[in-house]
Scaffold this active site. Structure first.
Site, PDB file in Angstrom:
ATOM      1  N   ARG A 158      11.388 -22.133   2.103  1.00  0.00           N
ATOM      2  CA  ARG A 158      11.325 -20.781   1.540  1.00  0.00           C
ATOM      3  C   ARG A 158      11.082 -20.873   0.034  1.00  0.00           C
ATOM      4  O   ARG A 158      11.824 -21.554  -0.670  1.00  0.00           O
ATOM      5  CB  ARG A 158      12.639 -20.036   1.789  1.00  0.00           C
ATOM      6  CG  ARG A 158      12.710 -18.705   1.049  1.00  0.00           C
ATOM      7  CD  ARG A 158      14.053 -17.979   1.228  1.00  0.00           C
ATOM      8  NE  ARG A 158      14.033 -16.733   0.485  1.00  0.00           N
ATOM      9  CZ  ARG A 158      14.943 -16.380  -0.435  1.00  0.00           C
ATOM     10  NH1 ARG A 158      15.968 -17.156  -0.718  1.00  0.00           N
ATOM     11  NH2 ARG A 158      14.840 -15.238  -1.072  1.00  0.00           N
ATOM     12  N   HIS A 172      11.282 -12.555  -6.434  1.00  0.00           N
ATOM     13  CA  HIS A 172      12.585 -13.139  -6.748  1.00  0.00           C
ATOM     14  C   HIS A 172      12.823 -12.947  -8.253  1.00  0.00           C
ATOM     15  O   HIS A 172      12.842 -13.897  -9.029  1.00  0.00           O
ATOM     16  CB  HIS A 172      12.619 -14.614  -6.340  1.00  0.00           C
ATOM     17  CG  HIS A 172      14.003 -15.193  -6.199  1.00  0.00           C
ATOM     18  ND1 HIS A 172      14.444 -15.806  -5.049  1.00  0.00           N
ATOM     19  CD2 HIS A 172      15.043 -15.270  -7.061  1.00  0.00           C
ATOM     20  CE1 HIS A 172      15.686 -16.243  -5.218  1.00  0.00           C
ATOM     21  NE2 HIS A 172      16.072 -15.927  -6.441  1.00  0.00           N
ATOM     22  N   GLU A 198      17.682 -10.233  -3.079  1.00  0.00           N
ATOM     23  CA  GLU A 198      18.896  -9.727  -3.716  1.00  0.00           C
ATOM     24  C   GLU A 198      18.668  -8.581  -4.690  1.00  0.00           C
ATOM     25  O   GLU A 198      18.912  -8.723  -5.895  1.00  0.00           O
ATOM     26  CB  GLU A 198      19.616 -10.874  -4.438  1.00  0.00           C
ATOM     27  CG  GLU A 198      19.946 -12.046  -3.536  1.00  0.00           C
ATOM     28  CD  GLU A 198      20.824 -13.091  -4.225  1.00  0.00           C
ATOM     29  OE1 GLU A 198      20.950 -13.054  -5.450  1.00  0.00           O
ATOM     30  OE2 GLU A 198      21.386 -13.932  -3.513  1.00  0.00           O
ATOM     31  N   ASN A 237      21.701 -13.916   2.125  1.00  0.00           N
ATOM     32  CA  ASN A 237      22.116 -14.914   1.128  1.00  0.00           C
ATOM     33  C   ASN A 237      23.626 -14.867   1.022  1.00  0.00           C
ATOM     34  O   ASN A 237      24.205 -13.786   0.860  1.00  0.00           O
ATOM     35  CB  ASN A 237      21.510 -14.599  -0.245  1.00  0.00           C
ATOM     36  CG  ASN A 237      20.055 -14.991  -0.343  1.00  0.00           C
ATOM     37  OD1 ASN A 237      19.454 -15.437   0.636  1.00  0.00           O
ATOM     38  ND2 ASN A 237      19.485 -14.833  -1.524  1.00  0.00           N
ATOM     39  N   TYR A 259      27.330 -17.174  -0.293  1.00  0.00           N
ATOM     40  CA  TYR A 259      27.881 -18.343  -0.988  1.00  0.00           C
ATOM     41  C   TYR A 259      29.397 -18.455  -0.971  1.00  0.00           C
ATOM     42  O   TYR A 259      29.927 -19.552  -1.033  1.00  0.00           O
ATOM     43  CB  TYR A 259      27.456 -18.313  -2.477  1.00  0.00           C
ATOM     44  CG  TYR A 259      25.988 -18.577  -2.700  1.00  0.00           C
ATOM     45  CD1 TYR A 259      25.045 -17.549  -2.617  1.00  0.00           C
ATOM     46  CD2 TYR A 259      25.536 -19.856  -2.989  1.00  0.00           C
ATOM     47  CE1 TYR A 259      23.692 -17.793  -2.826  1.00  0.00           C
ATOM     48  CE2 TYR A 259      24.178 -20.108  -3.194  1.00  0.00           C
ATOM     49  CZ  TYR A 259      23.274 -19.073  -3.115  1.00  0.00           C
ATOM     50  OH  TYR A 259      21.940 -19.325  -3.310  1.00  0.00           O
ATOM     51  N   GLU A 316      19.599 -18.147   1.962  1.00  0.00           N
ATOM     52  CA  GLU A 316      20.216 -18.998   0.938  1.00  0.00           C
ATOM     53  C   GLU A 316      21.667 -19.255   1.283  1.00  0.00           C
ATOM     54  O   GLU A 316      22.375 -18.339   1.717  1.00  0.00           O
ATOM     55  CB  GLU A 316      20.213 -18.330  -0.453  1.00  0.00           C
ATOM     56  CG  GLU A 316      18.918 -18.413  -1.195  1.00  0.00           C
ATOM     57  CD  GLU A 316      18.972 -17.678  -2.537  1.00  0.00           C
ATOM     58  OE1 GLU A 316      20.058 -17.633  -3.163  1.00  0.00           O
ATOM     59  OE2 GLU A 316      17.934 -17.148  -2.943  1.00  0.00           O
TER      60      GLU A 316
HETATM   61  C1  GBH Z   1      21.426 -16.649  -5.705  1.00  0.00           C
HETATM   62  O1  GBH Z   1      22.208 -15.513  -5.933  1.00  0.00           O
HETATM   63  C2  GBH Z   1      20.031 -16.475  -6.256  1.00  0.00           C
HETATM   64  O2  GBH Z   1      19.179 -15.866  -5.306  1.00  0.00           O
HETATM   65  C3  GBH Z   1      19.424 -17.773  -6.727  1.00  0.00           C
HETATM   66  O3  GBH Z   1      18.260 -17.515  -7.456  1.00  0.00           O
HETATM   67  C4  GBH Z   1      20.444 -18.548  -7.540  1.00  0.00           C
HETATM   68  O4  GBH Z   1      19.936 -19.707  -8.104  1.00  0.00           O
HETATM   69  C5  GBH Z   1      21.597 -18.877  -6.622  1.00  0.00           C
HETATM   70  O5  GBH Z   1      22.160 -17.693  -6.170  1.00  0.00           O
HETATM   71  C6  GBH Z   1      22.728 -19.650  -7.295  1.00  0.00           C
HETATM   72  O6  GBH Z   1      23.335 -18.869  -8.268  1.00  0.00           O
HETATM   73  O7  GBH Z   1      30.272 -11.835 -11.394  1.00  0.00           O
HETATM   74  O8  GBH Z   1      28.964  -9.829 -11.437  1.00  0.00           O
HETATM   75  O9  GBH Z   1      28.147 -11.805 -12.523  1.00  0.00           O
HETATM   76  C7  GBH Z   1      23.549 -15.640  -5.500  1.00  0.00           C
HETATM   77  C8  GBH Z   1      24.310 -14.349  -5.531  1.00  0.00           C
HETATM   78  C9  GBH Z   1      25.386 -12.701  -6.813  1.00  0.00           C
HETATM   79  C10 GBH Z   1      25.768 -14.966  -7.325  1.00  0.00           C
HETATM   80  C11 GBH Z   1      25.968 -12.310  -8.143  1.00  0.00           C
HETATM   81  C12 GBH Z   1      26.317 -14.584  -8.669  1.00  0.00           C
HETATM   82  C13 GBH Z   1      27.474 -12.994  -9.938  1.00  0.00           C
HETATM   83  C14 GBH Z   1      28.215 -11.723  -9.889  1.00  0.00           C
HETATM   84  N1  GBH Z   1      24.799 -14.028  -6.849  1.00  0.00           N
HETATM   85  N2  GBH Z   1      26.926 -13.292  -8.606  1.00  0.00           N
HETATM   86  S1  GBH Z   1      28.947 -11.273 -11.430  1.00  0.00           S
END
Ligand code: GBH
Length: 476
Positions: A74, A120, A166, A306, A308, A377
């Site tokens: 992807r 993206h 996202e 996505n 995590y 992801e």
């Molecule tokens: C992904 O987002 C992205 O799609 C990717 O590009 C990136 O490299 C990867 O994560 C790793 O970070 O506390 O309000 O600042 C992940 C989802 C959602 C994670 C928002 C970070 C921060 C929320 N993201 N979150 S905040």
């Protein structure tokens, strides 16, 4: 525990995070080039000018995917390589199209299935300057529709399309906290422009309209002959109530997922915003006109997921600030009993909690009627990883465990809970430009040596991925 024989696994990346070559072959700047050039926005004041240099190393990246045994990949396209100024009246850059056409041909030639993300986060900067970019409901969806059509026409061999990655991040981090490009926020110490109480909800609405338009184009003009599928990718953490005995925490835990995911998924699957959001945001949340609803409702062939991490959630005081985007609640790493959600990583927002993956897959499946899900992801950073160098940095056992535990939780959701997950893309194929965190945070299954000509060396987690899936996927 098993996964179906047609299950697709692979690795994921995004254009601005890996490509570099920002001036090559007629590419125009994106809002991330501009944001990176603004003082104080990116850790270490770095940018994506070189990143992993993937624009010049497509052959290396394909060789790497083969070495890791990945059946799919992807990646995202840089809109401003294809239409440097971005708009529907602006010139198309054939060199940009040719680059991606060749990349897809080269992937397919060695049997790797491409999944393409159209967007993206790297909006052509010109569109932001010309008419306010994502905020402009009259222009942005039409320009995105035009860009999508150009791409669908050029790359009929791609069978998996993701419109947006996202939109929550682009809306909230781009227009509420100002942490991401274009950096709008009400906080005047951070930005001269922005209204955190209104702009994110307008931007979110415009993403849905642009998504709906691109999907309609694909279905009306391409789907029948090209036989592909199209969907949107949404991000969201799983949640647990801070105090499971307190019904207000139980409700708040659910509400957090609604504010993150259902904001976009409810309009797509049900044709309306969640009641919890309407209740809190009132008329700051746009209304859909009947024509808009027609575009948005039913516009997913699959759900791109996505995921995590997970949080404990405590209810708020019933009086959220106008800037609140979480849903009148707070998030915590520890619950009432002092239990921890998961170990620390390099990312302040990420603590591994594999059971939460299974939980969220089930939550989505129940709410949206067991849709086809592709996990687009999933992955982790590691605390202090960037302080190491080879060979120690290659021995990323924390990430090996993360992938193993998360993929097993996914397999449980499929084979024990009946959820319909058809694919999994690990984030990320290689270390790359981690947005506002620059290059200090690494998410790669492959080590990229930024001091040595961006040399790529697989980490243990990359090498082990194939065996992990081979052990779960049923033989056809
Ligand atoms: C992904 O987002 C992205 O799609 C990717 O590009 C990136 O490299 C990867 O994560 C790793 O970070 O506390 O309000 O600042 C992940 C989802 C959602 C994670 C928002 C970070 C921060 C929320 N993201 N979150 S905040």
């Amino acid at each position: 525990m098993s996964l179906p024989s047609d299950f697709l696994w692979g690795f994921a990346t995004a254009s601005y995070q890996i490509e570099g070559a920002v001036d090559a072959d007629g590419r125009g700047p994106s809002i991330w080039d501009t944001f990176c050039a603004t003082k104080g926005k990116i850790a270490g004041e770095v940018d994506g000018k070189t990143a992993c240099d993937s624009y010049n190393r497509t052959a290396d990246d394909i060789a790497l995917l083969r070495e890791l045994g990945a059946p799919s990949y992807r990646f995202s396209l840089s809109w401003s390589r294809i239409i440097p100024k971005g708009g529907r009246g602006d010139p198309i850059n054939q060199a940009g199209i040719d680059h991606y056409v060749k990349f897809v041909d080269d992937l397919l030639a060695v049997g790797i299935v491409p999944l393409i993300t159209l967007y993206h986060w790297d909006l052509p900067d010109e569109l932001d300057k010309r008419y306010g970019g994502l905020l402009n409901k009259e222009e942005f969806p039409l320009d995105f529709e035009n860009y999508a059509r150009v791409v669908f026409k050029a790359i009929p061999k791609c069978k998996y399309w993701i419109t947006f990655n996202e939109p929550w991040c682009s809306s909230i981090l781009g227009y509420s906290t100002g942490y991401f490009a274009p950096g709008h926020t009400s906080d005047r110490t951070k930005s001269p422009v922005g209204d955190s109480s209104r702009e994110p909800w307008i931007v979110g609405h415009n993403f849905l309209l642009a998504h709906g338009r691109a999907v309609k184009v694909y279905r009306d003009e391409f789907k029948e002959k090209d036989k592909g599928q199209i969907g949107i990718t949404l991000n969201g953490d799983y949640t647990y109530p801070w105090d499971p005995e307190d019904p207000r925490d139980v409700e708040a835990a659910n509400r957090k997922i609604e504010f993150a995911i259902s904001w976009f998924a409810d309009p797509i699957y049900f044709g309306k915003y969640p009641d919890s959001m309407r209740k809190q945001l009132g008329d700051r949340l746009p209304e859909f006109t009947p024509e808009e609803l027609e575009l948005v409702r039913g516009s997913n062939d699959f759900y791109g997921m996505n995921h995590y991490t997970a949080d404990y959630v405590k209810h708020g005081d019933g009086n959220p600030a106008p800037e609140d985007f979480l849903g009148d609640l707070t998030t915590h790493s520890y619950n009432k009993n002092g239990e921890c959600i998961g170990k620390e990583t390099q990312s302040f927002w990420l603590r591994p909690n594999p059971q939460g993956f299974r939980g969220l897959i089930n939550w989505l499946s129940k709410r949206y009627g067991y849709p086809t899900i592709y996990v687009t992801e999933n992955g982790t950073s590691i605390k202090g990883e960037n302080d190491l160098s080879p060979p120690a940095i290659l021995n990323d056992t924390f990430r090996v465990d993360y992938y193993e535990n998360y993929v097993n939780a996914l397999a449980q959701a499929v084979s024990e809970d009946g959820c319909n997950v058809k694919g999994y893309m690990a984030w990320s194929l290689m270390d790359n430009f981690e947005w506002a965190e620059g290059y200090e945070t690494r998410f790669g299954s492959t080590f990229v040596d930024y001091d040595n000509n961006q040399k790529r060396t697989p980490k243990k987690s990359g090498e082990k991925m194939k065996a992990l899936f081979d052990g779960l996927i049923k033989k056809a």
